[in-house]
Design a protein around this motif. Structure first.
Motif, PDB file in Angstrom:
ATOM      1  N   ASP A 147      -9.049  -8.694  36.686  1.00  0.00           N
ATOM      2  CA  ASP A 147     -10.020  -8.374  37.717  1.00  0.00           C
ATOM      3  C   ASP A 147     -11.394  -8.193  37.090  1.00  0.00           C
ATOM      4  OD1 ASP A 147      -9.729  -6.543  40.680  1.00  0.00           O
ATOM      5  OD2 ASP A 147     -11.603  -6.834  39.611  1.00  0.00           O
ATOM      6  N   SER A 148     -12.394  -8.720  37.756  1.00  0.00           N
ATOM      7  CA  SER A 148     -13.740  -8.645  37.198  1.00  0.00           C
ATOM      8  C   SER A 148     -14.278  -7.217  37.162  1.00  0.00           C
ATOM      9  CB  SER A 148     -14.683  -9.518  38.021  1.00  0.00           C
ATOM     10  OG  SER A 148     -14.616  -9.137  39.377  1.00  0.00           O
ATOM     11  N   LYS A 149     -13.605  -6.280  37.836  1.00  0.00           N
ATOM     12  CA  LYS A 149     -14.121  -4.906  37.873  1.00  0.00           C
ATOM     13  C   LYS A 149     -13.434  -4.015  36.831  1.00  0.00           C
ATOM     14  CE  LYS A 149     -16.569  -5.941  41.553  1.00  0.00           C
ATOM     15  NZ  LYS A 149     -16.064  -6.407  42.783  1.00  0.00           N
ATOM     16  N   CYS A 150     -12.385  -4.525  36.195  1.00  0.00           N
ATOM     17  CA  CYS A 150     -11.674  -3.728  35.188  1.00  0.00           C
ATOM     18  C   CYS A 150     -12.452  -3.700  33.878  1.00  0.00           C
ATOM     19  CB  CYS A 150     -10.296  -4.325  34.916  1.00  0.00           C
ATOM     20  SG  CYS A 150      -9.121  -4.127  36.241  1.00  0.00           S
ATOM     21  N   PHE A 151     -12.375  -2.581  33.165  1.00  0.00           N
ATOM     22  CA  PHE A 151     -12.988  -2.539  31.832  1.00  0.00           C
ATOM     23  C   PHE A 151     -12.273  -1.554  30.907  1.00  0.00           C
ATOM     24  CE2 PHE A 151     -15.695   1.339  32.449  1.00  0.00           C
ATOM     25  CZ  PHE A 151     -15.584   1.475  33.815  1.00  0.00           C
ATOM     26  N   GLY A 157      -8.875   1.932  25.989  1.00  0.00           N
ATOM     27  CA  GLY A 157      -7.534   1.568  26.430  1.00  0.00           C
ATOM     28  C   GLY A 157      -7.298   0.088  26.244  1.00  0.00           C
ATOM     29  N   GLY A 158      -6.439  -0.466  27.077  1.00  0.00           N
ATOM     30  CA  GLY A 158      -6.140  -1.882  27.013  1.00  0.00           C
ATOM     31  C   GLY A 158      -4.990  -2.179  27.937  1.00  0.00           C
ATOM     32  N   PRO A 159      -4.798  -3.449  28.299  1.00  0.00           N
ATOM     33  CA  PRO A 159      -3.759  -3.795  29.278  1.00  0.00           C
ATOM     34  C   PRO A 159      -2.353  -3.428  28.819  1.00  0.00           C
ATOM     35  CG  PRO A 159      -5.180  -5.686  28.793  1.00  0.00           C
ATOM     36  CD  PRO A 159      -5.577  -4.603  27.856  1.00  0.00           C
ATOM     37  N   ALA A 160      -2.140  -3.327  27.504  1.00  0.00           N
ATOM     38  CA  ALA A 160      -0.791  -3.011  27.037  1.00  0.00           C
ATOM     39  C   ALA A 160      -0.743  -1.636  26.367  1.00  0.00           C
ATOM     40  CB  ALA A 160      -0.312  -4.073  26.065  1.00  0.00           C
ATOM     41  N   ASP A 161      -1.797  -0.872  26.557  1.00  0.00           N
ATOM     42  CA  ASP A 161      -1.891   0.450  25.955  1.00  0.00           C
ATOM     43  C   ASP A 161      -0.794   1.359  26.510  1.00  0.00           C
ATOM     44  OD1 ASP A 161      -2.879   2.755  24.739  1.00  0.00           O
ATOM     45  OD2 ASP A 161      -4.135   3.218  26.474  1.00  0.00           O
ATOM     46  N   MET A 162       0.016   1.959  25.634  1.00  0.00           N
ATOM     47  CA  MET A 162       1.144   2.757  26.116  1.00  0.00           C
ATOM     48  C   MET A 162       0.976   4.229  25.756  1.00  0.00           C
ATOM     49  SD  MET A 162       3.354   1.086  27.876  1.00  0.00           S
ATOM     50  CE  MET A 162       2.524  -0.334  28.574  1.00  0.00           C
ATOM     51  N   SER A 212      -1.838  -7.150  24.589  1.00  0.00           N
ATOM     52  CA  SER A 212      -2.533  -6.194  23.734  1.00  0.00           C
ATOM     53  C   SER A 212      -3.732  -6.821  23.042  1.00  0.00           C
ATOM     54  CB  SER A 212      -1.565  -5.584  22.718  1.00  0.00           C
ATOM     55  OG  SER A 212      -0.964  -6.631  21.991  1.00  0.00           O
ATOM     56  N   LYS A 213      -3.753  -8.144  23.012  1.00  0.00           N
ATOM     57  CA  LYS A 213      -4.918  -8.809  22.408  1.00  0.00           C
ATOM     58  C   LYS A 213      -6.034  -9.017  23.425  1.00  0.00           C
ATOM     59  CE  LYS A 213      -2.698 -11.496  18.808  1.00  0.00           C
ATOM     60  NZ  LYS A 213      -1.967 -12.757  18.842  1.00  0.00           N
ATOM     61  N   ARG A 214      -5.649  -8.947  24.697  1.00  0.00           N
ATOM     62  CA  ARG A 214      -6.620  -9.258  25.740  1.00  0.00           C
ATOM     63  C   ARG A 214      -7.722  -8.189  25.786  1.00  0.00           C
ATOM     64  NH1 ARG A 214      -6.445  -9.568  31.378  1.00  0.00           N
ATOM     65  NH2 ARG A 214      -4.559  -8.310  31.507  1.00  0.00           N
ATOM     66  N   GLN A 215      -8.941  -8.635  25.822  1.00  0.00           N
ATOM     67  CA  GLN A 215     -10.091  -7.738  25.865  1.00  0.00           C
ATOM     68  C   GLN A 215     -10.557  -7.655  27.313  1.00  0.00           C
ATOM     69  OE1 GLN A 215     -10.954  -6.265  23.087  1.00  0.00           O
ATOM     70  NE2 GLN A 215     -12.730  -5.132  23.869  1.00  0.00           N
ATOM     71  N   VAL A 216     -10.439  -6.493  27.908  1.00  0.00           N
ATOM     72  CA  VAL A 216     -10.843  -6.369  29.309  1.00  0.00           C
ATOM     73  C   VAL A 216     -12.143  -5.580  29.397  1.00  0.00           C
ATOM     74  CG1 VAL A 216     -10.173  -5.537  31.584  1.00  0.00           C
ATOM     75  CG2 VAL A 216      -8.444  -6.443  30.043  1.00  0.00           C
ATOM     76  N   GLY A 217     -13.186  -6.243  29.805  1.00  0.00           N
ATOM     77  CA  GLY A 217     -14.479  -5.585  29.963  1.00  0.00           C
ATOM     78  C   GLY A 217     -15.294  -5.634  28.690  1.00  0.00           C
ATOM     79  N   LEU A 322     -13.613   9.625  26.004  1.00  0.00           N
ATOM     80  CA  LEU A 322     -14.433   9.345  27.174  1.00  0.00           C
ATOM     81  C   LEU A 322     -13.745   9.860  28.435  1.00  0.00           C
ATOM     82  CD1 LEU A 322     -15.559   5.703  26.411  1.00  0.00           C
ATOM     83  CD2 LEU A 322     -17.001   7.724  26.393  1.00  0.00           C
ATOM     84  N   GLY A 323     -14.548  10.248  29.389  1.00  0.00           N
ATOM     85  CA  GLY A 323     -13.985  10.740  30.649  1.00  0.00           C
ATOM     86  C   GLY A 323     -13.793   9.630  31.648  1.00  0.00           C
ATOM     87  N   CYS A 324     -13.532   8.439  31.150  1.00  0.00           N
ATOM     88  CA  CYS A 324     -13.390   7.277  32.021  1.00  0.00           C
ATOM     89  C   CYS A 324     -12.261   6.435  31.464  1.00  0.00           C
ATOM     90  CB  CYS A 324     -14.694   6.478  32.025  1.00  0.00           C
ATOM     91  SG  CYS A 324     -14.594   4.901  32.887  1.00  0.00           S
ATOM     92  N   CYS A 325     -11.407   5.911  32.361  1.00  0.00           N
ATOM     93  CA  CYS A 325     -10.288   5.126  31.868  1.00  0.00           C
ATOM     94  C   CYS A 325     -10.486   3.631  32.138  1.00  0.00           C
ATOM     95  CB  CYS A 325      -8.982   5.624  32.456  1.00  0.00           C
ATOM     96  SG  CYS A 325      -8.880   5.399  34.216  1.00  0.00           S
TER      97      CYS A 325
END
Lengths: 354, 166, 324
Positions: A147-151, A157-162, A212-217, A322-325
């Motif tokens: 999604d273009s709004k995700c960062f 974090g990251g898409p595979a961050d556990m 986990s390699k994908r860079q979002v934002g 950071l106070g933002c996820c």
């Protein structure tokens, strides 16, 4: 003991049903009879429509910080002389039931790192929060949302961050591969479904690796705190960024890390209770003082506070956290499309020019 | 029931109506219907006892939201009574009230609230008998309708009603 | 066509800007959406846009900051504002109630063929992957990374637009583009959704609103976006004295909040649909007001925001109306 299972797509409902007999189960689901409508986390009952395909409209914070919570109850008792005597009965934090959130996303769970710092890690420990936190397990989806709004990658974090998750869910074409990441989650997977075959296992591992390699934002969040301090008094900057703000509470209510609350005594007849409920720093009444003075009288100060809190005050207080996820909910739900990435990103641009 | 002030909850008398738990709130204009109710009392006209009276300075003070709040929180009926049109103590208060209450009456059923639980009427200070009639009829109507279910969802209930909206 | 209109808008604003305090318009911030923009500098005029993605009603900004930072000085320059048909009615309502004067605003009227509701677009494409969007001949053309989607504009128009009777601004100084013909001319077509719900039994109506309002999170976006909710920071839903609402999150509180919002707009609401558009939980908030608008029209023959000289019906009376 199974550490990995494969749930075929057509068996998902029966597996969830079985799981819900072991533990209180919460899943993302449609809140309205419209497949593109608003979604949120609800307690599983057979027949509800899960919404695993996209991020929920509402975050999962209400499981740990309900929108309304009774802290204590009180009762007025009249004494024989006719004046009012007050007796107060304290309500202990309710015993939290073991709960599993199935199908959260990494941004949702990562937000809890911030909440933990505030409510659980001291110096002031919130027993209500801690009770629920200890008893809640998270099964987190490896996120495929583009999604273009995700960062999420921009804020650690990251898409595979556990981080903070107990189980990992990988979505395959024909089902879900669920893997226990912690010991206390393992018993949950027993007798639910078969272990995955080798090809599915390998495919899942590959998907996790890719995710986990994908860079979002691409928001640069380094050194936001000093930049924010520089900008603090530049009213023109805040006016140019957020003049269109409506000062409603959407961004804070859909935010997984916004935790501000209000405490009110709600009285009815001779009984009452002390409530803790969600509040929003975007509201005029949030900072209104008894004298009538309001230190944040306009939306500019209020929005500035929101940015400052997430990108300056929290990082300075909690070693750079950071106070933002990075979930992007505030951007998606904003009625006038204010983009916090722009406001934060521009903090550093020519900040000394004005 | 609508009042959050701890001082105003006098214990209800043990009457048949109270045992059935019917509560009706009456908003009465100070200059006429409140007097009318008083007249009815002085004349010893028999009246139902499930009406709780709130005295207001004029029906022009009557905010439809008083009625909304009452009905939403489960009051079984709301009766508003003021001076006859052209007899308002403040000349025009009841003219404003009439429009507001007519609109509100038409609006209530749209939100799923039975409009028969709300009535407005005009009773002057001398019309004790008329007051007796109004309040008896309205009370009978509310008893016929039974307790107000209110709007609260039963706990844990998740309702998903298809809107059919485009 | 859109291109020509946009150029005309830029040209008109450029000419007018020196005489204006500021210009309130829309700018594109995302392929499918716009954000309000406040222009004081001629350099920024080129960012102004118009068209079916300009969903926000800008009239509210005239009675809230930044336009109203302080009471206007007598010699204050007028404020320029872009309005669609429905937005212009909000302006008229604000003029009626003397929140602004006609001289205070320079109105750039924009005939409107309907605005796009992104929620409806989401039924067809995944919003996050949209790369570009455009409307050509009443067809919404959306490109994402792999395909081109073509969706009939009718299918993605905001609900309020479907029964629109005033697509052309009812008040304006400059008209940008050609007038369009209204989609609806009578009450039957304008209040179709209201009539449909009204046709259901009482219990079903209650269940409908219970299920819809249950989702309300009381973020008050509907109130803050409403151009006619002029109380703003003094709204009774938040004041402690008087205390209308508790902090409980039950359905009764949500009902009462929406009753308060609706009743305070009775006879004033111009049906711009902002309350519904901004709702993060997709509650048909405007439908509540539509019902009241219909009552006003049937009972008192009044539609809000058409005549700057008229008095809203609940702020006046007629002794003669023995049977309303």
């Amino acid at each position: 003991m199974a550490v990995k299972i494969f749930i075929a797509a057509d068996r998902l409902d029966s597996v969830l049903e079985k799981l819900s007999t072991k533990i209180d189960l919460w899943i993302p689901a449609l809140l309205k009879d419209d497949k593109s409508g608003p979604t949120g986390f609800v307690q599983y009952t057979p027949g509800i429509t899960p919404a695993f395909d996209r991020q929920t409209t509402m975050p999962l914070k209400k499981l740990l910080l309900p929108q309304e919570e009774t802290l204590l109850r009180f009762k007025y008792q009249k004494d024989p002389e006719g004046s009012l005597k007050t007796t107060i009965a304290l309500d202990d934090p309710k015993e939290a039931r073991p709960t599993l959130v199935f199908g959260a996303r990494s941004c949702d769970v990562r937000a809890l790192v911030t909440l933990d710092r505030v409510f659980a890690n001291g110096p002031y420990v919130d027993p209500y929060y801690v009770q629920r936190r200890k008893n809640t397990l998270f099964a987190t989806l490896v996120c495929g949302q583009t999604d273009s709004k995700c960062f999420c990658s921009s804020v650690g974090g990251g898409p595979a961050d556990m981080e903070g998750s107990h189980l990992r869910i990988v979505r395959l074409e024909d089902g879900y591969l669920v893997e226990a990441l912690s010991k206390d989650a393992q018993p949950l997977l027993a007798d639910l479904a078969e272990a995955p075959d080798k090809s599915r296992d390998q495919l899942a591992a590959k998907l996790v690796k890719e995710a986990s390699k994908r860079q979002v934002g691409d928001l640069d969040t380094k050194d936001c705190a000093p930049a924010f301090r520089n900008r603090f008094q530049q009213n023109d900057y805040w006016a140019s960024m957020v003049s269109q703000c409506l000062s409603c509470g959407v961004c804070t209510y859909v935010c997984p890390t916004c935790y501000c609350f209000s405490i009110t005594d709600e009285t009815r007849n001779l009984e009452g209770e002390r409530l803790r409920s969600w509040d929003s720093c975007m509201f005029y009444h949030y900072t209104l003082e008894a004298s009538g003075h309001n230190p944040r009288p306009t939306k500019l100060e209020r929005y500035r506070n929101r940015v400052g809190h997430k990108f300056s005050y929290i990082p300075e207080r909690y070693e750079g956290l950071l106070g933002c996820c990075g979930c992007g909910r505030c951007i998606r739900s904003c009625p006038v499309n204010i983009d916090i990435r722009q406001v934060v990103g521009n903090l550093k641009e020519n900040s000394n020019e004005q | 029931m609508t009042d959050s002030n701890p001082r105003s909850s006098a214990p209800a008398e043990d009457t048949a109506a109270n045992r059935q738990g019917i509560k009706i709130v009456g908003f009465l204009c100070n200059w006429c219907s409140y007097g009318g109710a008083d007249t009815a009392g002085v004349c010893r006209f028999k009246q139902p006892t499930d009406l709780r009276v709130v005295r207001i300075p004029c029906t022009g003070r009557m905010d439809p939201l008083f009625i909304a709040k009452s009905l939403i929180y489960g009051v079984d009926g709301v009766l508003v009574s003021g001076c006859h049109p052209r007899d308002c103590h403040y000349a025009v208060g009841n003219f404003y009230a009439r429009r507001r209450m007519e609109a509100f009456k038409a609006f209530l059923p749209f939100m799923g609230i039975d409009t028969r639980r709300f009535k407005y009427t005009w009773v002057s200070a001398s019309e004790g008998q008329q007051w007796q009639k109004v309040v008896t009829e309205f009370s009978e109507q509310i008893h016929m309708l039974g307790p107000n279910p209110g709007v609260e969802l039963r706990s844990g209930e998740i309702l998903k009603v298809s809107s059919g909206l485009k | 066509m859109l291109e020509t209109d946009r150029n005309q808008l830029h040209k008109c604003v450029e000419e007018a800007l020196p005489e204006l305090d500021m210009m309130i318009g829309w700018t594109r911030c995302d392929p499918l959406q716009t954000t309000p923009v406040f222009i004081r500098d001629a350099k920024s005029i080129s960012s102004l846009t118009l068209g079916p993605f300009c969903s926000q009603n800008l009239a509210g900004y005239l009675v809230k900051p930044p336009a109203l930072d302080a009471p206007p000085k007598p010699d204050a320059k007028p404020i320029g504002i872009c309005v669609k048909g429905c937005d212009s009615r909000s302006l008229v309502a604000l003029i009626q109630e003397k929140f602004i004067t006609r001289q205070r605003v320079r109105i750039f009227g924009i005939p409107c063929g309907g605005t796009v509701d992104w929620r409806k677009v989401a039924r067809h494409v995944e919003l996050g992957s949209v790369k570009s969007a455009d409307v050509q001949d009443r067809v919404l053309v959306i490109e994402d990374s792999t395909t081109t989607h073509r969706i009939a504009l009718e299918e993605v128009l905001s609900r309020k637009c479907l029964g629109c009777r005033h697509p052309n601004p009812v008040i304006s100084d400059v008209l940008i583009g050609a007038e369009v013909s209204p989609r609806s001319t009578g009450m039957e077509t304008s209040y179709r959704d209201v009539d449909e719900l009204d046709a259901k039994p009482l219990e079903e109506r209650l269940a409908f609103w219970q299920s819809e309002l249950d989702r309300c999170i009381r973020c008050y976006a509907c109130r803050n976006a409403c151009p006619l909710c002029v109380c703003q920071d003094r709204c009774i839903v938040e004041t402690r004295e008087p205390r209308w609402l508790t902090q409980h999150v039950g359905v009764p509180e949500k009902f009462l909040f929406h009753f308060i919002h609706a009743m305070h707009l009775a006879g004033r609401c111009t049906g711009c649909g902002e309350c519904e558009r901004v709702c993060p939980m997709d509650i048909p908030v405007t439908l509540i007001k539509e019902k009241l608008n219909k009552i006003m029209e049937e009972m008192l023959g009044y539609s809000a925001g058409l005549d700057p000289e008229a008095v809203p019906p609940l702020l006046t009376f007629n002794p003669g109306e023995t049977e309303i």
